[in-house]
Each structure stands twice: as C-alpha cells, then as structure tokens.
Design an enzyme around this catalytic site. Structure first.
Site, PDB file in Angstrom:
ATOM      1  N   CYS A 116       0.753  -1.238   0.019  1.00 36.51           N
ATOM      2  CA  CYS A 116       0.046  -0.083  -0.051  1.00 36.51           C
ATOM      3  C   CYS A 116       0.666   1.252  -0.170  1.00 36.51           C
ATOM      4  O   CYS A 116       0.455   2.326  -0.352  1.00 36.51           O
ATOM      5  CB  CYS A 116      -0.849   0.032   1.121  1.00 36.51           C
ATOM      6  SG  CYS A 116      -1.787  -1.813   1.521  1.00 36.51           S
ATOM      7  N   HIS A 266      -3.971   5.983   0.486  1.00 35.22           N
ATOM      8  CA  HIS A 266      -4.409   4.836   0.098  1.00 35.22           C
ATOM      9  C   HIS A 266      -5.897   4.208   0.357  1.00 35.22           C
ATOM     10  O   HIS A 266      -6.428   4.570   1.342  1.00 35.22           O
ATOM     11  CB  HIS A 266      -3.580   3.690   0.896  1.00 35.22           C
ATOM     12  CG  HIS A 266      -3.700   2.248   0.741  1.00 35.22           C
ATOM     13  ND1 HIS A 266      -4.062   1.475  -0.483  1.00 35.22           N
ATOM     14  CD2 HIS A 266      -4.353   1.423   1.908  1.00 35.22           C
ATOM     15  CE1 HIS A 266      -4.422   0.490  -0.097  1.00 35.22           C
ATOM     16  NE2 HIS A 266      -4.513   0.368   1.259  1.00 35.22           N
ATOM     17  N   ASN A 296      -9.999  -2.285  -2.863  1.00 33.84           N
ATOM     18  CA  ASN A 296      -8.594  -1.777  -2.489  1.00 33.84           C
ATOM     19  C   ASN A 296      -7.409  -2.636  -3.402  1.00 33.84           C
ATOM     20  O   ASN A 296      -7.530  -3.941  -3.280  1.00 33.84           O
ATOM     21  CB  ASN A 296      -8.257  -2.402  -0.823  1.00 33.84           C
ATOM     22  CG  ASN A 296      -6.811  -2.332  -0.313  1.00 33.84           C
ATOM     23  OD1 ASN A 296      -5.938  -2.096  -1.180  1.00 33.84           O
ATOM     24  ND2 ASN A 296      -6.934  -2.506   1.096  1.00 33.84           N
TER      25      ASN A 296
END
Length: 340
Positions: A116, A266, A296
């Site tokens: 990330c 993120h 994600n």
C-alpha cells in the site's frame, strides 16, 4: 535551474471481469448487498482472469499511457515495477514487461515488493534516478493481483480487494523548485504477520498442507497459501501512524494543511478512510476517494485516484497534492506532488 522530476502522465488498466456485491452474497448468504456496501463502501471490484498475470496488466497500463500521452517508447530509460504478486519468483517481472513493450535493451528495469505504500516509494526512487542524472523518463508501474491469493470462503478479504494496474510517466524538466517531495517513510516489521500470505516463500515453502483450509472464529475459510489479514490490528496501526505522518510531512515541507489543494490516501475502505479524514481534519471536497468501483487495489489505489482526477480535469497546474500510502509490512510513505 536544475533538472527536477515531475509526473508527466498517469494511466490505468482494469481487468474486464468484475465481482459485484450481488455476486458475493450468493457465496455469503448470511450477508446482504447493503451490509457489504455499508461495511466497505465498495460496490464492485475488478478481478483478473485466471490466465491474466501482473505483467499482462502492466503492459496494458503502459500501452494506455503511451497512447494517451503520445509517448515515444524509445525515450523510456527505466522501468520501476511495484508488485506483491509477480509472474514468477524469478525472473524479475519488470524485465518481462520491458521485452513485451519492445523497449530498448539499454533500459533499466527492477521490481520492488511493497504494498500500500509502494506508489510513494516508487515516486521517491524515480526522483532519485532522475535528479542524479541516471534517467530522464521513467515508467512507474503498480500492478497487483491479490485475488490470486484469496480463498473463496474468506469474506474478510474477498469483499475488500480488487486487481488493477497503473502506469505513471515520471520525467525530467528544468525547475527552480521541487515538483515531487519531500518524502516521509516509516516501517514497523513487528506487524508483518497481520497482513500476510504465510506459505510460498523460503520460510514456509508450498507443501501438501499449504492448501488445507481451516475456519476462523468468524467462519472465514482459508489455507496457509492464502492471504490473511488481521483487520483490527491493521486498523489500529493506521489510526496511529497516518495522522502523525501527515503532520510530519507538512512540517518537513513547510506547508500548512490549508495550503493543500487535494489529498489522496491509500484507498483501504470507506470506514477507515472516513475515520482518518476526520482525525486529520480534511474537508470532503479536498479528500479524493476512488474505492467504490475498484476496492482495495494495494499499490495501485493512489495512482488510480490520480488517474480518475486527471480524467475528470480536477487538478490544475500548481496544485499541491498530499499522497500517503500505508499498510502491509507495516510500511507507510507520503509525499507532496506539485502538479504541472
């Protein structure tokens, strides 16, 4: 004036196959479409086909970049590829991408394994290569396929993660001021086991036991070869590290919070981002989100958000954009982009 690194273009690639909440509830009848959306803020995510690899997605993202920005491939002199799901343990996936794209054999190419925080790390590496005269035009690629690690019976992660790739062209230009930076980095490897694929590396090679699934206390089924996430611990780490990092970046850059035009974090999930936005006291108008139709996508979330903003003509020249990645590792990194 000296040569400074700047972002010259961003493009994305999304697999054509999608996984919607309506499809997920067929596998998890104890959940509803509304419950998945309320917990995650995600309505669908793109999932790579079985024979589609990280290099395939990376090449597609790069070809989109070349077409959209009329890039002369012969001018590319370095590839930086961030992924945690490479085509092979070896060779380096960036080398495969160089060949598939038909780039010069004088082009440098390397993979780096970060999740990330990886996009911000990649910006930093590109800045270093350019501003020390080692490269002039770099493609920073993020390409992730966490879906290959996720067990069908594990709704704790299957509802969250999607696959995607992005390609960013970072080039050199004369400037009196920095257009990328300063950078902030952080690492706490004590949290490594809270987001992990336990089997498949040299510590625990794949064996017959790697595919044996077990249920956890919430009824999620996974095997040691699958992705495991301790959501509570990841959340606690994020709430501690992110607000501190924002303040540290602003102090390092000698910039006030109100001087920022946009913020791109993120894109973990709706709940986490809303908590962080409120803790950092950012208005919704400046706080850009893009998770709803992507999920994600690990290192690709930040460039996907930037690409969407570019497509929608959100940024103007001179805008200051704070970007911050955080998660698996634990690892976190942030910087300020001056848009040009």
């Amino acid at each position: 004036m000296s040569m400074k690194a700047y972002i010259a273009g961003v493009s994305k690639y999304l697999p054509t196959n999608t996984l919607t909440n309506e499809e997920l509830v067929l596998d998890y009848p104890e959940w509803s479409v509304e419950k998945i959306f309320s917990k995650t803020g995600i309505s669908s995510r793109h999932i790579a086909e079985g024979n589609e690899t990280v290099s395939d997605m990376a090449v597609s993202a790069c070809e989109s970049l070349f077409d959209s920005y009329n890039v002369d491939k012969s001018n590319i002199d370095f590839i930086l590829l961030c992924t945690q799901s490479p085509d092979h343990l070896l060779p380096t996936t960036a080398c495969i991408v160089q060949h598939k794209l038909g780039l010069s054999t004088t082009c440098g190419a390397l993979d780096f394994n970060l999740g990330c925080s990886g996009y911000v790390y990649g910006l930093s590496l590109a800045k270093g290569l350019i501003e020390t005269g080692q490269a002039k035009n770099i493609i920073l690629i993020t390409s992730e396929q966490y879906s290959k690690y996720i067990a069908d019976g594990d709704k704790s992660v299957r509802t969250l993660f999607g696959d995607a790739a992005a390609a960013t062209l970072i080039s050199a230009r004369e400037s009196a001021t920095d257009l990328l930076g300063p950078f902030l980095f952080g690492t706490d490897g004590s949290g490594a086991e809270n987001l992990i694929v336990p089997h498949g590396g040299s510590r625990f090679p794949i064996t017959s036991e790697s595919s044996v699934e077990q249920s956890d206390s919430s009824g999620n089924r996974r095997a040691p070869k699958n992705l495991y996430m301790n959501g509570g611990e990841i959340f606690n780490f994020t709430l501690k590290s992110v607000p501190e990092s924002v303040n540290a970046i602003l102090e390092k850059a000698e910039v006030k919070k109100n001087d920022l035009d946009y913020i791109v974090f993120h894109q973990a999930n709706k709940f986490m981002l809303e908590q962080l936005r409120k803790m950092c006291k950012f208005e919704k108008e400046r706080f850009l989100t893009s998770y709803q139709n992507y999920g994600n996508t690990v290192s690709s979330t930040i460039p996907l958000g930037i690409a969407d903003a570019v497509d929608n003509k959100v940024f103007k020249s001179g805008d200051k954009i704070l970007v911050l990645g955080f998660g698996v590792g634990y690892s976190w990194a942030g910087t300020i982009i001056t848009w040009s």
